[in-house]
Design an enzyme around this catalytic site. Structure first.
Site, PDB file in Angstrom:
ATOM      1  N   CYS A  51       0.818  -1.220   0.000  1.00  0.00           N
ATOM      2  CA  CYS A  51       0.000   0.000   0.000  1.00  0.00           C
ATOM      3  C   CYS A  51       0.851   1.268   0.000  1.00  0.00           C
ATOM      4  CB  CYS A  51      -0.950   0.002   1.186  1.00  0.00           C
ATOM      5  SG  CYS A  51      -1.979  -1.465   1.235  1.00  0.00           S
ATOM      6  N   HIS A  93      -3.385   7.064   2.346  1.00  0.00           N
ATOM      7  CA  HIS A  93      -3.772   5.742   1.831  1.00  0.00           C
ATOM      8  C   HIS A  93      -5.147   5.405   2.405  1.00  0.00           C
ATOM      9  CE1 HIS A  93      -4.149   1.609   0.959  1.00  0.00           C
ATOM     10  NE2 HIS A  93      -3.890   1.199   2.186  1.00  0.00           N
ATOM     11  N   ASN A 116     -10.252  -0.340  -0.502  1.00  0.00           N
ATOM     12  CA  ASN A 116      -8.799  -0.179  -0.357  1.00  0.00           C
ATOM     13  C   ASN A 116      -8.137  -0.693  -1.638  1.00  0.00           C
ATOM     14  OD1 ASN A 116      -6.092  -0.543   0.254  1.00  0.00           O
ATOM     15  ND2 ASN A 116      -6.457  -1.340   2.306  1.00  0.00           N
TER      16      ASN A 116
HETATM   17  N1  ACO Z   1     -18.635  -9.436   8.042  1.00  0.00           N
HETATM   18  C1  ACO Z   1     -19.162  -9.802   9.217  1.00  0.00           C
HETATM   19  N2  ACO Z   1     -18.412 -10.230  10.260  1.00  0.00           N
HETATM   20  C2  ACO Z   1     -17.065 -10.265  10.071  1.00  0.00           C
HETATM   21  C3  ACO Z   1     -16.463  -9.901   8.868  1.00  0.00           C
HETATM   22  C4  ACO Z   1     -17.306  -9.471   7.825  1.00  0.00           C
HETATM   23  N3  ACO Z   1     -16.826  -9.081   6.610  1.00  0.00           N
HETATM   24  N4  ACO Z   1     -15.119 -10.047   8.988  1.00  0.00           N
HETATM   25  C5  ACO Z   1     -14.885 -10.499  10.232  1.00  0.00           C
HETATM   26  N5  ACO Z   1     -16.068 -10.629  10.886  1.00  0.00           N
HETATM   27  C6  ACO Z   1     -16.293 -11.080  12.251  1.00  0.00           C
HETATM   28  C7  ACO Z   1     -15.176 -11.969  12.756  1.00  0.00           C
HETATM   29  O1  ACO Z   1     -15.403 -13.304  12.344  1.00  0.00           O
HETATM   30  C8  ACO Z   1     -15.304 -11.777  14.225  1.00  0.00           C
HETATM   31  O2  ACO Z   1     -16.356 -12.572  14.691  1.00  0.00           O
HETATM   32  P1  ACO Z   1     -16.218 -13.370  16.090  1.00  0.00           P
HETATM   33  O3  ACO Z   1     -16.043 -12.282  17.127  1.00  0.00           O
HETATM   34  O4  ACO Z   1     -17.507 -14.090  16.157  1.00  0.00           O
HETATM   35  O5  ACO Z   1     -15.003 -14.217  15.915  1.00  0.00           O
HETATM   36  C9  ACO Z   1     -15.734 -10.321  14.379  1.00  0.00           C
HETATM   37  O6  ACO Z   1     -16.282  -9.952  13.115  1.00  0.00           O
HETATM   38  C10 ACO Z   1     -14.606  -9.389  14.733  1.00  0.00           C
HETATM   39  O7  ACO Z   1     -13.515  -9.663  13.872  1.00  0.00           O
HETATM   40  P2  ACO Z   1     -12.200  -8.843  13.934  1.00  0.00           P
HETATM   41  O8  ACO Z   1     -11.250  -9.295  12.891  1.00  0.00           O
HETATM   42  O9  ACO Z   1     -11.733  -8.813  15.364  1.00  0.00           O
HETATM   43  O10 ACO Z   1     -12.743  -7.435  13.522  1.00  0.00           O
HETATM   44  P3  ACO Z   1     -12.183  -6.020  13.915  1.00  0.00           P
HETATM   45  O11 ACO Z   1     -13.130  -5.366  14.824  1.00  0.00           O
HETATM   46  O12 ACO Z   1     -10.735  -6.051  14.253  1.00  0.00           O
HETATM   47  O13 ACO Z   1     -12.324  -5.276  12.511  1.00  0.00           O
HETATM   48  C11 ACO Z   1     -10.946  -4.602  10.680  1.00  0.00           C
HETATM   49  C12 ACO Z   1     -11.625  -5.752  11.373  1.00  0.00           C
HETATM   50  C13 ACO Z   1     -11.992  -3.613  10.221  1.00  0.00           C
HETATM   51  C14 ACO Z   1     -10.171  -5.104   9.479  1.00  0.00           C
HETATM   52  C15 ACO Z   1     -10.001  -3.939  11.710  1.00  0.00           C
HETATM   53  O14 ACO Z   1      -9.127  -4.872  12.264  1.00  0.00           O
HETATM   54  C16 ACO Z   1      -9.206  -2.847  11.147  1.00  0.00           C
HETATM   55  O15 ACO Z   1      -9.680  -1.752  10.999  1.00  0.00           O
HETATM   56  N6  ACO Z   1      -7.921  -3.106  10.822  1.00  0.00           N
HETATM   57  C17 ACO Z   1      -7.074  -2.138  10.253  1.00  0.00           C
HETATM   58  C18 ACO Z   1      -6.342  -2.697   9.162  1.00  0.00           C
HETATM   59  C19 ACO Z   1      -6.959  -2.451   7.838  1.00  0.00           C
HETATM   60  O16 ACO Z   1      -7.761  -1.592   7.610  1.00  0.00           O
HETATM   61  N7  ACO Z   1      -6.503  -3.235   6.913  1.00  0.00           N
HETATM   62  C20 ACO Z   1      -6.854  -3.024   5.575  1.00  0.00           C
HETATM   63  C21 ACO Z   1      -5.791  -3.392   4.700  1.00  0.00           C
HETATM   64  S1  ACO Z   1      -4.204  -3.093   5.240  1.00  0.00           S
HETATM   65  C22 ACO Z   1      -3.640  -1.696   4.601  1.00  0.00           C
HETATM   66  O17 ACO Z   1      -4.154  -1.172   3.664  1.00  0.00           O
HETATM   67  C23 ACO Z   1      -2.484  -1.100   5.193  1.00  0.00           C
END
Ligand code: ACO
Length: 320
Positions: A111, A247, A277
């Site tokens: 990225c 980004h 993204n």
């Molecule tokens: N739809 C519904 N539920 C989902 C989905 C989905 N698409 N994806 C995961 N879940 C569920 C999981 O299974 C989990 O369920 P459980 O508690 O029953 O096990 C629950 O949601 C929480 O999952 P987490 O992975 O802990 O979700 P989190 O709250 O951390 O959010 C996210 C995920 C949005 C990706 C977050 O971690 C984040 O903002 N990360 C930042 C990194 C990022 O944005 N990466 C993008 C690419 S990297 C880059 O560009 C640099």
């Protein structure tokens, strides 16, 4: 003498896939995706290739810069999803646009790819080697997603953005970039495994894997830190900056960066709501959007900042 962005362009595939469309094929919802990320739809390729999208974006940037393709002496593409291992996407673009006098190569900084490509172009120009560069971020991320993994595939999209950079009196003010390879596997996509007749080969196809929470922690710490560093280096204050072109990974990351910098969110334009993204392509796509909306005028100060796989980061202060 420094280098200035003279023209921008972007290309997004026609196929728009909304969160509701995804909810029809996997266990997810518009509420889950949009509340956690700000993403409402993404564009996905049908028959477009990474090089095709990069070339289309480039043609627009070249036209806006008012130059001929033959004047370009350097093409750098930030991408992790080239159509071939070799030739590079940059060489494909060179052929497609007729930039016969250019040296062309790709950089892999996920990225941060566009920022790394831009900084490399700046460095070549500062060294007096090249004068007119085409810098591109282009990705077909949909082909490296596991469409059975809802935690990653809902986040990403496909597209390309490009910029023409030329030697000029104003432009680049300061830049920083860095990497932390020890944290690399928090966001990864393994390449082909070893495979030859003298071993038991690994023919598995790998897809993108992410530890979302670790990437989140990295982003909300490193991004404001490197923006403060690049502002200080350029002797520019956050108040003087018209827009922070970040980004586009996640709305929450952008809000957190704005808060840490004590800058209004209005200074952070957004494209992730409609494009998702797009990794290396997200910064040039957003820059082109802001430019085409007529929001930029000569002398405006901008911060561009990328972060992502590697882990890597890079930021620059420019004068438009
Ligand atoms: N739809 C519904 N539920 C989902 C989905 C989905 N698409 N994806 C995961 N879940 C569920 C999981 O299974 C989990 O369920 P459980 O508690 O029953 O096990 C629950 O949601 C929480 O999952 P987490 O992975 O802990 O979700 P989190 O709250 O951390 O959010 C996210 C995920 C949005 C990706 C977050 O971690 C984040 O903002 N990360 C930042 C990194 C990022 O944005 N990466 C993008 C690419 S990297 C880059 O560009 C640099």
């Amino acid at each position: 003498m420094t280098s200035r962005i003279m023209g921008t362009g972007s290309y997004l595939p026609e196929l728009a896939v909304t969160n509701d469309d995804l909810a029809k094929i996997m266990d997810t919802s518009d509420e889950w995706i949009s509340s956690r990320t700000g993403i409402r739809q993404r564009r996905l390729v049908k028959d477009e290739t990474t090089a095709f999208m990069a070339s289309e974006a480039s043609k627009i940037a070249i036209k806006e810069a008012g130059i001929r393709a033959e004047e370009i002496d350097l093409i750098i593409v930030g991408t992790i999803t080239g159509d071939y291992v070799t030739p590079s996407t940059a060489c494909e673009v060179q052929a497609a646009i007729g930039a016969i006098n250019a040296a062309a190569f790709d950089v892999n900084a996920a990225c941060t790819g566009f920022m790394t490509a831009l900084h490399t172009a700046y460095a070549y120009m500062a060294a007096g080697i090249y004068t007119t560069a085409l810098v591109i971020g282009a990705e077909t991320l949909s082909k490296i997603m596991d469409w059975d993994d809802r935690s990653t595939c809902v986040l990403f999209g496909d597209g390309a953005g490009a910029a023409i950079v030329k030697k000029d009196e104003t432009g680049l003010i300061s830049l920083v970039q860095g990497s932390d390879g020890e944290k690399g596997l928090n966001l990864c996509c393994k390449n082909r495994g070893n495979h030859h007749p003298f071993i038991e080969g690994d023919l598995h196809t790998y897809y993108t894997e992410m530890n979302g929470q670790e990437v989140y922690k990295f982003a909300v710490t490193k991004v404001p830190q490197c923006i403060m560093e690049v502002l200080e280096q350029g002797n520019v204050t956050a108040e003087e900056v018209k827009y922070f072109i970040l980004h586009q990974a996640n709305m929450r990351i952008i809000q957190s960066v704005a808060k840490r910098l004590k800058v209004s969110e209005d200074k952070f334009p957004i494209s992730l709501d409609t494009c998702g993204n797009v990794s290396a392509a997200s910064i040039p796509i957003l820059l082109d959007k802001v430019n085409k909306e007529g929001l930029l005028k000569r002398g405006d100060k901008l911060v561009l900042a990328g972060f992502g796989g590697g882990l890597t980061w890079g930021a620059t202060v420019i004068e438009w």
